[in-house]
Design an enzyme around this catalytic site. Structure first.
Site, short mmCIF file in Angstrom:
data_model
loop_
_atom_site.label_atom_id
_atom_site.label_comp_id
_atom_site.label_asym_id
_atom_site.label_seq_id
_atom_site.Cartn_x
_atom_site.Cartn_y
_atom_site.Cartn_z
N ARG A 67 -54.78 -55.01 33.00
CA ARG A 67 -55.62 -56.16 33.30
C ARG A 67 -56.02 -56.94 32.06
NH1 ARG A 67 -53.99 -56.64 38.42
NH2 ARG A 67 -54.76 -54.97 39.77
N ASP A 155 -45.06 -61.71 40.19
CA ASP A 155 -45.56 -60.62 41.02
C ASP A 155 -47.06 -60.71 41.27
OD1 ASP A 155 -45.04 -57.98 42.39
OD2 ASP A 155 -46.70 -57.49 41.06
N HIS A 235 -41.26 -53.22 44.80
CA HIS A 235 -41.95 -52.39 45.79
C HIS A 235 -41.49 -52.60 47.25
CE1 HIS A 235 -44.22 -56.13 45.90
NE2 HIS A 235 -44.90 -55.85 44.82
N ASN A 281 -50.48 -53.98 48.79
CA ASN A 281 -49.55 -54.98 49.28
C ASN A 281 -48.24 -54.84 48.50
OD1 ASN A 281 -48.50 -57.13 50.62
ND2 ASN A 281 -49.60 -58.68 49.45
N ASP A 308 -46.20 -49.56 40.59
CA ASP A 308 -47.07 -50.68 40.98
C ASP A 308 -48.53 -50.34 40.70
OD1 ASP A 308 -47.90 -53.14 41.85
OD2 ASP A 308 -47.52 -52.78 43.98
#
Lengths: 427, 324
Positions: A67, A155, A235, A281, A308
């Site tokens: 992040r 993404d 994914h 997701n 992910d």
């Protein structure tokens, strides 16, 4: 110069060379110097007895979210690289949906510098496909690649415009990088929070149908065929996607795909009781999807496992299901979950798993590593595949704790991680 | 009394309740019906209890029904309307839960736009939590009052054919009704355009009719769901006009069945959309009985969750005259 390292008598698995034997591995000057029996100990070498341990090329994760910049309370490049090392990963690819978006060479260079500064697992930046990930104008692939980007992706969001995706695939060919797509038709997925199926019907939650993913997978395959570009499908979660990729690969289209440990092991039922740690997701799907994904990973239709890894702050997940963000962390559980669920259960052999977590991901993004061949970079992981442990999120090196596997009893653990010939993690 | 006849701490939905628990609530509601018919509509059952009605979504009927139920049981009540807050809903809910807990209240009645919100709150505070509607998940007291109304009208629930007509996809009333009716032995069907039926609905053990004529042919009871006008804006149906023409419950359609069909609606009605006024106000409509029963059912739920026992329901009723 770093000290030489001699790993003695471990079970050495190198899927690229079909090697699976008790051997020594000697590391010198940041490279694999030799793999063989009864190697001599150079002066000043660090020697580790590896008997009962598994020595493999370092694991590679093509899909993580760190992040930084923007939400350093959730993860930084350094904390993510630390979590990666603890999970047996020597290289991870950081997606560009930071704040601001990693869509230019300066931003890419920042990730590279933060990674160098941390000196843990290698963090390879993925640049954005479009400026600001807005899906409008191409970002400067060439400059980002020269600054260290290994792929491009929007993404977190799909590349909605088929025209933009086409252009991206064509332009990316110039630099021999893949375009990694998050496949989701936003008009079908809009407002959805979990898989559209029986559990969503009962819980009264809006579903995301499998077709939302499959439509984009089919489109991307067609555009890869049209352009000759390399599309990497992030994914994958549905059996329908598997069927489309299988057919595309049979036709020789330049497509690769990844699957997460959670999509290989959990279903929509994990969302029962509105557990926001099962909200991601693409969503967790049905048992038939899990079975198809496992089969596809086994026969190479899906190339590799990627975590992910998506850190979120405690407060964000401590909310009603509709209001919580998508995503789970995975770097510190990926190997053990896959090992426990796929290898211990007898579905995969250990070399097959290492192939899908090291050799193949390294190949897909052309990263180097993923091999123990003499002269290659000394990114090496060592596992204790008999170690039994229970997932305690409070003990994570990641800054975030949002895992669906809390409390899960797992087998297999990274005990030694070496990047460029230096030990970055040791239990 | 069986071991599972108490309700536990919270009432968040009917899915995980036993038939015995549901019957207990309906039976306990019977004596409370009479309280509302008295000149002095009050019993002391919950005297000294504090109840917060926490409504994150607008509601008139349900909130008032709960409030009457609470007041007729002599509880102290506070209403909190948290609509229109710009703070994200999740954060508000956590903070609200903690603050309520700190004020040592006894019960919370919550309505919230997110499915699972009542369970979320119930798992985080010691007070009893009653779900007054969470997103598209459940609205258990509505289904309980529907069950009571059906039982009043038909003398039983077992074996009756009940069809929920309309927007099942977005309806918490429909989900709670499906669970409650199935558990008490009714046959359950749903009817609506496929755009407004959840995928996988058949796997819940319900019949599906895509034409309202077929549903009418089959059913003993029609529970007509409200069609929210925003559904048309979001493209689930092309127009209200067409909805009425294809799915509207009209006297003409009912006549063809040539037998009495009980008509229910959880309100508020869109007359001339999902239901024709002549049906809503007709002889077989029990729509206002539903409203009346709502207060009694909610009294029963509050009373039982507060620790009251079924046998005491009668005593509570008898004691009322002398206490006030």
């Amino acid at each position: 110069m770093t000290q030489p390292i001699l790993l003695q008598g471990g079970r050495v698995i190198d899927p690229g060379k079909d090697l699976d034997q008790a051997m020594d591995v000697l590391i010198q000057d940041g490279k694999i110097a030799a793999v063989g029996r009864g190697l001599g100990t150079p002066d000043g070498a660090i020697v580790r007895n590896m008997s009962g341990r598994i020595v493999t090329p370092g694991l590679v994760d093509l899909h993580v979210h760190l992040r930084e910049p923007g939400n350093e309370d959730e993860e930084t490049v350094a904390s993510g690289a630390r979590a990666a090392a603890a999970g047996g990963f020597t290289a991870i690819c950081a997606m560009p949906n930071t704040d601001p978006v990693t869509d230019n060479q300066a931003a890419v260079g920042f990730i590279v510098r933060q990674s160098d500064r941390a000196g843990l697992a290698r963090v390879h930046p993925v640049g954005a496909v479009s400026i600001g990930q807005k899906g409008e104008r191409l970002a400067e692939f060439g400059e980002m690649v020269s600054a260290g980007a290994v792929a491009v992706s929007d993404d977190g969001k799909p590349v909605v415009s088929s025209h933009l995706m086409r252009t991206a695939l064509e332009y990316a060919r110039t630099f021999s990088i893949p375009v990694a797509d998050h496949c989701e038709d936003p008009t079908l997925a809009s407002g959805g929070v979990m898989h559209e199926g029986l559990v969503a019907a009962r819980l009264g939650l809006k579903g995301i149908p499998a077709a939302a993913e499959e439509i984009m997978v089919a489109r991307d395959v067609l555009l890869a065929e049209l352009t000759g570009g390399h599309v990497h499908l992030c994914h994958m979660s549905t059996r329908g996607s598997v069927a489309i990729i299988r057919e595309a690969k049979e036709r020789g289209i330049n497509v690769t795909a990844e699957v997460t440990p959670h999509h290989l092991t959990l279903t929509e039922y994990a969302c029962e009781e509105y557990d926001t740690h099962a909200k991601m997701n693409p969503p967790l799907r049905e048992a038939a999807d899990v079975a198809a994904l496992r089969g596809a990973l086994q026969d190479g239709v899906i190339d590799c496992i990627a975590s992910d890894h998506a850190p979120h702050a405690y407060d964000e997940k401590e909310a009603a299901f509709d209001d919580a963000p998508f995503g789970v962390v995975g770097l510190e559980t990926a190997f053990a979950v896959a090992h426990t669920e796929l290898v211990e259960s007898g579905i995969f052999t250990l070399p097959e798993l290492i192939r899908r977590m090291s050799t193949e991901p390294a190949r897909v993004f052309r990263l180097g590593g993923g091999t123990l061949a003499a002269g290659s970079v000394a990114d090496v992981s060592v596992f204790d595949c008999a170690a039994k442990w229970s997932v305690d999120p409070a003990a994570f090196h990641s800054k975030s704790r949002n895992t669906p596997f809390a409390g899960r009893a797992l087998t297999g653990r990274a005990v030694l991680t070496i990047v460029a010939g230096s030990i970055v993690h040791e239990l | 009394m069986t071991a599972n006849s108490t309700l536990g701490k919270d009432l968040t939905g009917l899915e995980h309740m036993t038939p015995e628990q549901i019957r207990l609530i309906l039976d306990t509601a019977e004596p409370f019906k009479e309280v509302s018919e008295r000149p002095i509509k009050k019993v002391p059952a919950l005297r000294g209890k504090t109840i917060v009605n926490l409504f994150f979504e607008a509601s008139t009927r349900t909130r008032i029904s709960f409030e009457f139920a609470e007041k007729r049981l002599s509880a102290d009540t506070v209403n909190v309307a948290a609509t229109g807050s710009s703070v994200s809903k999740g954060e508000t809910l956590v903070d609200t839960a903690k603050n309520l807990e700190a004020m040592r209240i006894d019960m919370v009645v919550i309505r919230h736009g997110s499915s699972g919100a009542a369970e979320f709150l119930g798992n985080r505070i010691a007070s009893n939590v009653i779900n007054a509607g969470d997103g598209k998940h459940e609205h258990p007291t509505q289904a309980l009052l529907d069950l009571l109304t059906i039982r009043d009208k038909h003398g039983k629930i077992q074996g009756l054919k009940v069809c929920l007509v309309g927007d099942v996809l977005h309806s918490r009333v429909a989900r709670s009704n499906i669970w409650g009716l199935s558990k008490l032995g009714a046959e359950v069907a749903v009817c609506g355009p496929w755009t407004l039926l959840p995928r996988g609905i058949e796997e819940l053990g319900v019949k599906v009719f895509s034409r309202v004529e077929e549903a009418i042919e089959w059913a003993d009871v029609l529970n007509v769901l409200r069609l929210q006008l925003e559904r048309m804006e979001k493209g689930f149906i092309p127009s209200l006009r067409e909805y009425y023409r294809v799915f509207g419950v009209t006297p003409e359609r009912l006549e063809r069945a040539n037998r009495e069909i009980t008509i229910m609606h959880p309100g508020p009605m869109n007359r001339g959309v999902e239901i024709d006024s002549r049906v809503a106000d007709g002889p077989h409509s029990v729509i206002l009985d539903q409203v009346t029963n709502g207060v009694a059912v909610r009294m029963a739920v509050l009373y039982l969750l507060a620790g009251g026992r079924a046998e005491l329901a009668d005593a509570a009723k008898r004691g009322a005259g002398s206490s006030e």
